[in-house]
Design an enzyme around this catalytic site. Structure first.
Site, PDB file in Angstrom:
ATOM      1  N   GLN A 161       0.858  -1.187   0.000  1.00 35.07           N
ATOM      2  CA  GLN A 161       0.000   0.000   0.000  1.00 35.07           C
ATOM      3  C   GLN A 161       0.898   1.243   0.000  1.00 35.07           C
ATOM      4  O   GLN A 161       1.732   1.413   0.885  1.00 35.07           O
ATOM      5  CB  GLN A 161      -0.913  -0.003   1.219  1.00 35.07           C
ATOM      6  N   HIS A 199       0.258   4.944   0.209  1.00 33.77           N
ATOM      7  CA  HIS A 199      -0.929   5.742   0.512  1.00 33.77           C
ATOM      8  C   HIS A 199      -0.640   6.670   1.695  1.00 33.77           C
ATOM      9  O   HIS A 199       0.504   6.825   2.124  1.00 33.77           O
ATOM     10  CB  HIS A 199      -2.120   4.814   0.800  1.00 33.77           C
ATOM     11  N   HIS A 213      -4.231  -8.706  11.206  1.00 35.14           N
ATOM     12  CA  HIS A 213      -4.795  -9.544  10.144  1.00 35.14           C
ATOM     13  C   HIS A 213      -4.614 -11.022  10.482  1.00 35.14           C
ATOM     14  O   HIS A 213      -4.326 -11.835   9.606  1.00 35.14           O
ATOM     15  CB  HIS A 213      -4.104  -9.244   8.809  1.00 35.14           C
ATOM     16  N   ASN A 231      -5.171  -7.785   2.651  1.00 31.50           N
ATOM     17  CA  ASN A 231      -6.053  -7.530   3.789  1.00 31.50           C
ATOM     18  C   ASN A 231      -7.210  -8.533   3.778  1.00 31.50           C
ATOM     19  O   ASN A 231      -7.729  -8.881   2.721  1.00 31.50           O
ATOM     20  CB  ASN A 231      -6.597  -6.108   3.707  1.00 31.50           C
TER      21      ASN A 231
HETATM   22  C1  LIG Z   1      -6.026   0.171  12.307  1.00 31.89           C
HETATM   23  C2  LIG Z   1      -6.753  -0.924  11.579  1.00 31.89           C
HETATM   24  C3  LIG Z   1      -6.661  -0.960  10.189  1.00 31.89           C
HETATM   25  C4  LIG Z   1      -7.276  -1.989   9.486  1.00 31.89           C
HETATM   26  N1  LIG Z   1      -7.243  -1.951   8.128  1.00 31.89           N
HETATM   27  C5  LIG Z   1      -7.810  -2.941   7.412  1.00 31.89           C
HETATM   28  C6  LIG Z   1      -7.859  -2.874   5.997  1.00 31.89           C
HETATM   29  O1  LIG Z   1      -7.431  -1.901   5.379  1.00 31.89           O
HETATM   30  N2  LIG Z   1      -8.409  -3.919   5.321  1.00 31.89           N
HETATM   31  C7  LIG Z   1      -8.905  -5.002   5.967  1.00 31.89           C
HETATM   32  O2  LIG Z   1      -9.367  -5.928   5.301  1.00 31.89           O
HETATM   33  N3  LIG Z   1      -8.920  -5.060   7.316  1.00 31.89           N
HETATM   34  C8  LIG Z   1      -8.399  -4.049   8.048  1.00 31.89           C
HETATM   35  N4  LIG Z   1      -8.452  -4.087   9.416  1.00 31.89           N
HETATM   36  C9  LIG Z   1      -9.038  -5.271  10.060  1.00 31.89           C
HETATM   37  C10 LIG Z   1     -10.552  -5.243   9.954  1.00 31.89           C
HETATM   38  O3  LIG Z   1     -11.074  -4.165  10.665  1.00 31.89           O
HETATM   39  C11 LIG Z   1     -11.076  -6.572  10.466  1.00 31.89           C
HETATM   40  O4  LIG Z   1     -10.605  -7.577   9.592  1.00 31.89           O
HETATM   41  C12 LIG Z   1     -12.597  -6.663  10.515  1.00 31.89           C
HETATM   42  O5  LIG Z   1     -13.163  -5.673  11.312  1.00 31.89           O
HETATM   43  C13 LIG Z   1     -12.987  -8.050  11.031  1.00 31.89           C
HETATM   44  O6  LIG Z   1     -14.378  -8.128  11.154  1.00 31.89           O
HETATM   45  P1  LIG Z   1     -15.080  -9.118  12.190  1.00 31.89           P
HETATM   46  O7  LIG Z   1     -16.516  -8.817  12.141  1.00 31.89           O
HETATM   47  O8  LIG Z   1     -14.646 -10.505  11.890  1.00 31.89           O
HETATM   48  O9  LIG Z   1     -14.425  -8.799  13.602  1.00 31.89           O
HETATM   49  P2  LIG Z   1     -14.335  -7.447  14.459  1.00 31.89           P
HETATM   50  O10 LIG Z   1     -14.482  -6.259  13.603  1.00 31.89           O
HETATM   51  O11 LIG Z   1     -13.093  -7.573  15.256  1.00 31.89           O
HETATM   52  O12 LIG Z   1     -15.593  -7.510  15.434  1.00 31.89           O
HETATM   53  C14 LIG Z   1     -15.673  -8.481  16.460  1.00 31.89           C
HETATM   54  C15 LIG Z   1     -16.706  -8.037  17.474  1.00 31.89           C
HETATM   55  O13 LIG Z   1     -16.865  -9.064  18.459  1.00 31.89           O
HETATM   56  C16 LIG Z   1     -17.033  -8.462  19.721  1.00 31.89           C
HETATM   57  N5  LIG Z   1     -16.674  -9.470  20.739  1.00 31.89           N
HETATM   58  C17 LIG Z   1     -15.462 -10.005  20.995  1.00 31.89           C
HETATM   59  N6  LIG Z   1     -15.550 -10.912  21.982  1.00 31.89           N
HETATM   60  C18 LIG Z   1     -16.855 -10.969  22.365  1.00 31.89           C
HETATM   61  C19 LIG Z   1     -17.579 -11.732  23.329  1.00 31.89           C
HETATM   62  N7  LIG Z   1     -16.999 -12.664  24.118  1.00 31.89           N
HETATM   63  N8  LIG Z   1     -18.919 -11.499  23.452  1.00 31.89           N
HETATM   64  C20 LIG Z   1     -19.558 -10.577  22.666  1.00 31.89           C
HETATM   65  N9  LIG Z   1     -18.905  -9.849  21.735  1.00 31.89           N
HETATM   66  C21 LIG Z   1     -17.573 -10.047  21.582  1.00 31.89           C
HETATM   67  C22 LIG Z   1     -16.155  -7.225  19.686  1.00 31.89           C
HETATM   68  O14 LIG Z   1     -16.597  -6.246  20.601  1.00 31.89           O
HETATM   69  C23 LIG Z   1     -16.322  -6.765  18.232  1.00 31.89           C
HETATM   70  O15 LIG Z   1     -17.363  -5.833  18.104  1.00 31.89           O
HETATM   71  C24 LIG Z   1      -7.929  -3.031  10.168  1.00 31.89           C
HETATM   72  C25 LIG Z   1      -8.084  -2.956  11.561  1.00 31.89           C
HETATM   73  C26 LIG Z   1      -7.515  -1.897  12.256  1.00 31.89           C
HETATM   74  C27 LIG Z   1      -7.759  -1.807  13.726  1.00 31.89           C
END
Ligand SMILES: Cc1cc2nc3c(=O)[nH]c(=O)nc-3n(C[C@H](O)[C@H](O)[C@H](O)COP(=O)(O)OP(=O)(O)OC[C@H]3O[C@@H](n4cnc5c(N)ncnc54)[C@H](O)[C@@H]3O)c2cc1C
Length: 582
Positions: free
Chosen positions: A400, A402, A510, A553
């Site tokens: 990236q 950017h 990731h 990603n």
């Molecule tokens: C700075 C940063 C940059 C990023 N950039 C990118 C990018 O450019 N491209 C990309 O693909 N990805 C990126 N990511 C990663 C991306 O945000 C995640 O891959 C994505 O949000 C995953 O989605 P998810 O729904 O699987 O999990 P999450 O978004 O992690 O959500 C999980 C949820 O589960 C909840 N939870 C956890 N444990 C429990 C429990 N025991 N009981 C109830 N709830 C619980 C949490 O509160 C959370 O809301 C980035 C992340 C960050 C922080």
């Protein structure tokens, strides 16, 4: 206040015969986690099953008016991206922190100090709440973190959504033809575009910086590097094209009002553990929750249970449910990407090119009329560059080029932010069974004897990493670093303090593989539909489901995988209602 643990016996009795004082919560589908993957499940199920009810639970609070919105949509951060670094820092809670050395030799006078013991070196370290005495420093993913808020990490993510190269998806059990369709749908749900920084409808360049960085790389790198705009989950605002709308979990769900009361979200509610059915081994009977606001346990039941709590949170819930022995691959085959990072200040040659480009003269003139004496020919609201050099066989890493906020890399007063470009190169990790996260504390028989450090600050079993990079990974990382430096050299000179460096392990955020999908229960947790092996009503979702070693990603692929999972949930619900009408 201690957590009230109930025996499995008690939980079963409660589910089959709930006391009037403590009724069960119920919905057709229970989804743990409100990140983009949980929302992809919710939306698909609510849209394809017109009668189904969904109860979504999240351990975090709702921190914006619209549930799960990207915080970067505030004008404040679009005006000053450096500020967003603090939002990200505040959103990340580290997974595993070895205890600190708390011995302070200069602490004199009558102040408490850790007692000296005979247990050998290091025995005077204190186990703080939240630190992990089992963590071996050399095997830690030091920067790995969770985000506990409604919307999960999608409230702060960078939104990069490249489609994996065939080598990054060779272990995925979903057939390619089916995957292609699911990817199309995932693009729609995440609102992915790759042209929001290039040209507007009138054919004018939207961003000077983006176009000049892209052109420099296109002109100087061989065509096989395939330099292109970074596909992003973002859309430029129609009412004010200086700003954009970043995709959050809310984008994936869409307006929940259209589902009437069929969708419910319970915040600050911990999903503690699943309760497997005693009589039917292939079925989950209920789920134990804890309302964090009053520490009260609640039991809930559903026809289908979907755990999308992130790559660490999901195996954590399964491990706390005592399922580790039934699911031997849980937590294993973990991969995380290395990151090579630097920031450059653009070359004089590039600034001269901007200054002289006829297409940008009018914009530069208007800018200089407003801001007399600005030496830079770049308007203040010129959008940032968003360029990608994708993974290829010869250069197997994702690049990236950017400008964006992470938990690091703010420019501050060091330079004019308009001339700074970030380079982030993501390297893959070889898939090895021994690379894993494991959870301690869940098998303790005597519920009163938790030792400090065996649970995290939320009372869930503490995650411990055992992750090392192989020689092959190291060689690849070094090649990637050299490639990054060569690319940086095309664009400018290093910004002091942001010289080429590898970031702390885990910072890519990731992590994949911890609940990987596959066909063999020996080396995977769930089948191609993300249904956990050996269960008929339990699904897992998130980056942990990705079975491959990737440089790109993960979120787009995790949503793609979830869409197939949601179709399988629908099938189960349809089966239920048919049975009902018979
Ligand atoms: C700075 C940063 C940059 C990023 N950039 C990118 C990018 O450019 N491209 C990309 O693909 N990805 C990126 N990511 C990663 C991306 O945000 C995640 O891959 C994505 O949000 C995953 O989605 P998810 O729904 O699987 O999990 P999450 O978004 O992690 O959500 C999980 C949820 O589960 C909840 N939870 C956890 N444990 C429990 C429990 N025991 N009981 C109830 N709830 C619980 C949490 O509160 C959370 O809301 C980035 C992340 C960050 C922080």
């Amino acid at each position: 206040m201690p957590i009230r643990y109930r025996t499995d016996e008690e939980l079963h009795n409660h589910i089959s015969n709930p006391p009037a004082s403590e009724p069960l919560e119920h919905a057709d589908v229970i989804i743990a986690g409100s990140g983009p993957v949980g929302m992809a499940y919710a939306r698909t199920i609510l849209e394809t099953c017109p009668k189904a009810t969904v109860l979504m639970l999240d351990i975090g609070s709702q921190d914006s008016a619209v549930a799960g919105e990207h915080h970067k949509n505030s004008i404040k951060y679009q005006k000053d991206i450096d500020l967003f670094v603090n939002v990200i820092k505040g959103a990340l809670q580290n997974v595993s922190i070895p205890p600190a050395d708390t011995y302070i030799p200069t602490l004199v006078g009558d102040a408490w100090t850790p007692p000296v013991t005979d247990d050998g070196p290091g025995s005077h370290t204190l186990v703080f709440q939240g630190s992990n005495p089992n963590q071996i420093r050399e095997k830690n993913l030091k920067a790995a973190a969770m985000t506990r808020t409604v919307g999960g990490m999608s409230t702060h993510w960078t939104c990069a959504c490249p489609t994996p190269h065939p080598e990054e998806i060779e272990k995925n059990p979903i057939p390619k033809s089916e995957r292609d369709k699911l990817y199309q749908r995932a693009h729609v749900l995440l609102n992915v575009h790759n042209d929001q920084y290039d040209k507007n409808a009138q054919g004018q360049d939207i961003s000077i910086r983006h176009n000049v960085v892209k052109k420099t790389l296109l002109d100087n790198l061989p065509a096989k590097r395939n330099v292109q705009s970074l596909p992003l989950a973002v859309e430029r605002r129609k009412d004010n094209p200086n700003y954009v709308t970043w995709t959050g979990a809310n984008t994936v769900l869409g307006d929940p009002a259209r589902f009437g009361g069929r969708f419910r979200l319970r915040t600050e509610t911990r999903v503690t553990k699943l309760v497997p059915n005693k009589l039917q081994k292939d079925s989950i009977a209920g789920v134990l929750l804890q309302d964090l606001k009053n520490d009260k346990d609640v039991l809930a039941t559903a026809k289908a249970y979907i755990i999308t709590c992130g790559a660490i949170g999901t195996p954590q819930v399964l491990a706390n449910s005592g399922l580790q022995e039934r699911i031997p691959a849980l937590g294993h085959y973990l991969c995380e990407q290395s990151i090579a990072f630097c920031q450059i200040v653009m070359k004089n040659e590039i600034i001269d090119y901007i200054e002289k480009n006829p297409a940008w003269q009018e914009r530069i003139k208007i800018h200089r009329e407003k801001h007399k004496g600005d030496p830079l020919p770049i308007p203040f609201h010129d959008p940032e560059p968003q360029v990608m050099i994708p993974y290829t066989t010869d250069f197997p890493w994702h690049c990236q080029v950017h400008r964006d906020a992470f938990s690091y890399g703010d420019v501050g007063p060091r330079a004019d932010a308009r001339v700074v470009v970030d380079l982030r190169f993501f390297g893959r990790q070889e898939i090895r069974k021994e690379n894993r996260v494991y959870f301690s504390g869940q098998f303790s028989k005597d519920r009163d004897s938790w030792v400090a450090g065996s649970t995290d600050i939320y009372g869930m079993p503490q995650a411990t990493f055992e992750v090392t990079r192989s020689q092959k990974d190291n060689i690849n990382d070094q090649k990637m670093m050299n490639d990054m430096c060569a690319t940086a050299d095309l664009l400018g000179g290093y910004l002091p303090g942001s010289n080429p460096q590898f970031m702390d392990p885990g910072l890519a955020l990731h992590i994949t593989g911890t609940t990987r999908i596959g066909t063999d229960p020996k080396n995977s947790v769930a089948d191609a539909s993300s249904r956990v092996h050996g269960f008929k009503n339990l699904w897992v979702g998130g980056n942990g489901c990705i079975p491959d070693s990737t440089g790109c990603n993960p979120t787009l692929t995790s949503v793609m995988i979830a869409l197939k999972g949601a179709a399988a949930v629908k099938e189960l619900l349809d089966g239920h209602s048919h049975g009902h009408h018979k």
